[in-house]
Design a protein around this motif. Structure first.
Motif, PDB file in Angstrom:
ATOM      1  N   VAL A  16      45.613  -9.828 -40.613  1.00 15.58           N
ATOM      2  CA  VAL A  16      44.717 -10.017 -41.671  1.00 15.58           C
ATOM      3  C   VAL A  16      45.237 -11.490 -42.256  1.00 15.58           C
ATOM      4  O   VAL A  16      44.371 -12.160 -42.763  1.00 15.58           O
ATOM      5  CB  VAL A  16      44.754  -9.081 -42.546  1.00 15.58           C
ATOM      6  CG1 VAL A  16      44.028  -9.558 -44.090  1.00 15.58           C
ATOM      7  CG2 VAL A  16      44.110  -7.879 -42.115  1.00 15.58           C
ATOM      8  N   PHE A  17      46.537 -11.650 -42.187  1.00 20.74           N
ATOM      9  CA  PHE A  17      47.108 -12.812 -42.886  1.00 20.74           C
ATOM     10  C   PHE A  17      46.893 -14.051 -42.061  1.00 20.74           C
ATOM     11  O   PHE A  17      46.974 -15.265 -42.887  1.00 20.74           O
ATOM     12  CB  PHE A  17      48.497 -12.491 -43.060  1.00 20.74           C
ATOM     13  CG  PHE A  17      49.075 -11.130 -43.989  1.00 20.74           C
ATOM     14  CD1 PHE A  17      48.543 -11.093 -44.916  1.00 20.74           C
ATOM     15  CD2 PHE A  17      49.748 -10.455 -43.353  1.00 20.74           C
ATOM     16  CE1 PHE A  17      49.011  -9.961 -46.029  1.00 20.74           C
ATOM     17  CE2 PHE A  17      50.002  -9.348 -43.892  1.00 20.74           C
ATOM     18  CZ  PHE A  17      49.503  -9.117 -44.995  1.00 20.74           C
ATOM     19  N   ALA A  18      46.364 -13.789 -40.901  1.00 20.74           N
ATOM     20  CA  ALA A  18      46.167 -15.246 -40.049  1.00 20.74           C
ATOM     21  C   ALA A  18      45.245 -16.084 -40.755  1.00 20.74           C
ATOM     22  O   ALA A  18      45.485 -17.533 -40.755  1.00 20.74           O
ATOM     23  CB  ALA A  18      46.001 -14.672 -38.541  1.00 20.74           C
ATOM     24  N   GLU A  19      44.215 -15.655 -41.271  1.00 25.12           N
ATOM     25  CA  GLU A  19      43.074 -16.561 -41.830  1.00 25.12           C
ATOM     26  C   GLU A  19      43.699 -17.400 -43.174  1.00 25.12           C
ATOM     27  O   GLU A  19      43.318 -18.431 -43.187  1.00 25.12           O
ATOM     28  CB  GLU A  19      41.841 -15.846 -42.329  1.00 25.12           C
ATOM     29  CG  GLU A  19      40.966 -16.574 -42.599  1.00 25.12           C
ATOM     30  CD  GLU A  19      40.110 -17.398 -41.677  1.00 25.12           C
ATOM     31  OE1 GLU A  19      39.378 -18.417 -42.199  1.00 25.12           O
ATOM     32  OE2 GLU A  19      40.566 -17.395 -40.572  1.00 25.12           O
ATOM     33  N   VAL A  20      44.567 -16.825 -43.913  1.00 20.90           N
ATOM     34  CA  VAL A  20      44.765 -17.247 -45.047  1.00 20.90           C
ATOM     35  C   VAL A  20      45.924 -18.376 -44.444  1.00 20.90           C
ATOM     36  O   VAL A  20      46.129 -19.471 -45.039  1.00 20.90           O
ATOM     37  CB  VAL A  20      45.680 -16.220 -46.035  1.00 20.90           C
ATOM     38  CG1 VAL A  20      46.572 -17.072 -47.274  1.00 20.90           C
ATOM     39  CG2 VAL A  20      44.741 -15.381 -46.515  1.00 20.90           C
ATOM     40  N   ASN A  21      46.974 -17.873 -43.450  1.00 19.62           N
ATOM     41  CA  ASN A  21      47.837 -18.680 -43.081  1.00 19.62           C
ATOM     42  C   ASN A  21      47.038 -20.070 -42.640  1.00 19.62           C
ATOM     43  O   ASN A  21      47.846 -21.130 -42.714  1.00 19.62           O
ATOM     44  CB  ASN A  21      48.759 -18.240 -41.969  1.00 19.62           C
ATOM     45  CG  ASN A  21      49.729 -16.908 -42.599  1.00 19.62           C
ATOM     46  OD1 ASN A  21      49.815 -16.993 -43.851  1.00 19.62           O
ATOM     47  ND2 ASN A  21      50.100 -15.973 -41.991  1.00 19.62           N
ATOM     48  N   ARG A  22      46.094 -19.802 -41.836  1.00 22.36           N
ATOM     49  CA  ARG A  22      45.308 -20.828 -41.152  1.00 22.36           C
ATOM     50  C   ARG A  22      44.972 -22.083 -42.210  1.00 22.36           C
ATOM     51  O   ARG A  22      45.152 -23.068 -42.327  1.00 22.36           O
ATOM     52  CB  ARG A  22      44.310 -20.544 -40.294  1.00 22.36           C
ATOM     53  CG  ARG A  22      43.642 -21.640 -39.645  1.00 22.36           C
ATOM     54  CD  ARG A  22      41.957 -21.050 -38.873  1.00 22.36           C
ATOM     55  NE  ARG A  22      41.140 -20.802 -39.724  1.00 22.36           N
ATOM     56  CZ  ARG A  22      40.483 -21.489 -40.497  1.00 22.36           C
ATOM     57  NH1 ARG A  22      40.481 -22.898 -40.376  1.00 22.36           N
ATOM     58  NH2 ARG A  22      39.369 -21.090 -41.410  1.00 22.36           N
TER      59      ARG A  22
END
Length: 409
Positions: A16-22
């Motif tokens: 889930v955090f991948a989009e924010v990290n991107r």
């Protein structure tokens, strides 16, 4: 032809955090100054006396050889000494303590050691991801138990156990809690231990944040409860206590059978942490402890800057009693976006990165987690950015921001 996912990878949901990290990486690449409150990664340097001991030890070439997977004797004795000083609990360093590469690795490897395919594990939700996913990777079935402000967790766990087939074999606990920052008292642990003994259920307790508390009463250990050594193992870490996150050093302590299982499986998987790191960790536990109070004071001051500032900006959030996190209800006017959508909007329009609550489980929806990992100046800037962000979207009232419509409570 598309190749199928590997079996264990298939059991893991998209990160889930991948989009924010991107989006965070893209914003920084574009030259924007992002205030990152997303990851619980301490920003303070490790105290000098601990670093000095590492440097001193690493100069001795004899320490460059393989270590032992269960930890050097001096470090296991130091951890036992900490438990006796802090909790009044006596541990046998030979049979009741195992050094781990952080509490996360310890819990995940214990899951591999003691889980049979199809076992039912109860985990409070929302929770730190390794608590359920360590067991999912090991082949277990997870039953998520609602957890949050105002919820009687003992009652929820008992209800879940009563209605689970097969009956649960383990329960994972985490106090002070990541992400909710909730705490428990010793009476809760006493009740949990008595219930677990009656139901023949193992208890796995994570106290990684036991030293980051802001009241007069320090958080207890489950091993203080009568009978706990019959059913419980506890995981601890030096990451937050001594600002040593990258050192990857932690511990498991408690029930001899569980500690033995962890020690045995680790003997097949690793040779333990680098010996100089273990010696430095021993110096941390046995040395001066004023640095621990210093970090506690630092996080308390940062908490007050952020929480008090956001309240004045029109976004009142609960003030945590422990941990380095604030668990903040998404303001009402943004709840239709979900916690991930709100986190993305906050990053795009306020240059502040937070963790969406949905990343910690379905019952984390409606919240975001903020980590106190920026200095007070940066936190004040985050408050100013968020105040301007809220003003552009029509402001917010205290009543609107107090709780999400579908709150965990």
């Amino acid at each position: 032809m598309k190749e199928p996912e590997f079996h264990r990878i298939r059991r893991l949901p998209p990160y889930v955090f991948a989009e924010v990290n991107r989006l965070k990486a893209a914003a920084r690449a574009a030259g924007r100054d992002i205030i990152d409150l997303g990851m619980g990664n301490p920003d303070s340097p490790t105290p000098k006396h601990i670093v000095d001991k590492l440097v001193e030890t690493v100069r001795d070439g004899k320490t460059h050889r393989y270590s032992t997977s269960r930890g050097i004797p001096g470090l296991r004795k130091a951890w036992a000494g900490y438990y006796e000083r802090r909790f009044g609990v006596r541990l046998d360093p030979e049979t009741q303590v195992c050094v781990t590469l952080g509490s996360k690795e310890g819990l995940a490897n214990l899951a591999q050691a003691i889980t049979a395919p199809g076992d039912t594990i109860l985990t409070p939700n929302p929770s730190y991801p390794i608590h359920p996913f360590g067991f999912i990777i090991a082949g277990a079935s997870i039953r998520h138990v609602p957890f949050g402000p105002g919820i009687d967790l003992m009652r929820e766990l008992a209800h879940a156990a009563e209605h689970s087939v097969p009956a649960p074999s383990m329960v994972v606990l985490n106090f002070p809690s990541n992400p909710t920052a909730l705490t428990c008292d010793l009476d809760f642990y006493k009740e949990m231990v008595a219930w677990a003994k009656a139901k023949e259920i193992w208890l796995l307790s994570d106290i990684a944040y036991a030293e980051i508390y802001f009241g007069d009463e320090p958080p207890p250990s489950i091993l203080q409860a009568p009978g706990a050594f019959d059913v419980a193992i506890e995981f601890g870490s030096l990451s937050k206590t001594y600002s040593m996150p990258g050192w990857r050093i932690g511990f498991a302590a408690g029930n001899t059978r569980l500690v033995s299982a962890l020690t045995r499986i680790k003997s097949y998987l690793d040779y333990g942490a680098f010996t100089p790191i273990q010696v430095a960790a021993t110096a941390a536990l046995n040395g001066p402890q004023d640095c621990v109070e210093g970090f506690r004071k630092l996080y308390r001051e940062r908490r007050d800057v952020l929480v008090d500032g956001l309240a004045k900006a029109g976004w009142p959030i609960p003030k945590p009693d422990a941990t380095m996190f604030c668990w903040a209800p998404v303001p009402k006017r943004f709840r239709h976006l979900g916690s991930l959508g709100f986190a993305k909007l906050l990053l795009e329009e306020a240059d502040v990165a937070v963790s969406p609550g949905i990343g910690f489980g379905e019952y984390g929806e409606g919240y975001v987690r903020m980590a106190l990992v920026e200095n007070k100046h940066r936190l004040r800037q985050a408050v100013r950015n968020i105040r301007a962000f809220l003003a552009r979207h029509g402001g917010e009232t205290a009543a609107d921001a107090a709780q999400p419509e579908k709150a965990v409570a």
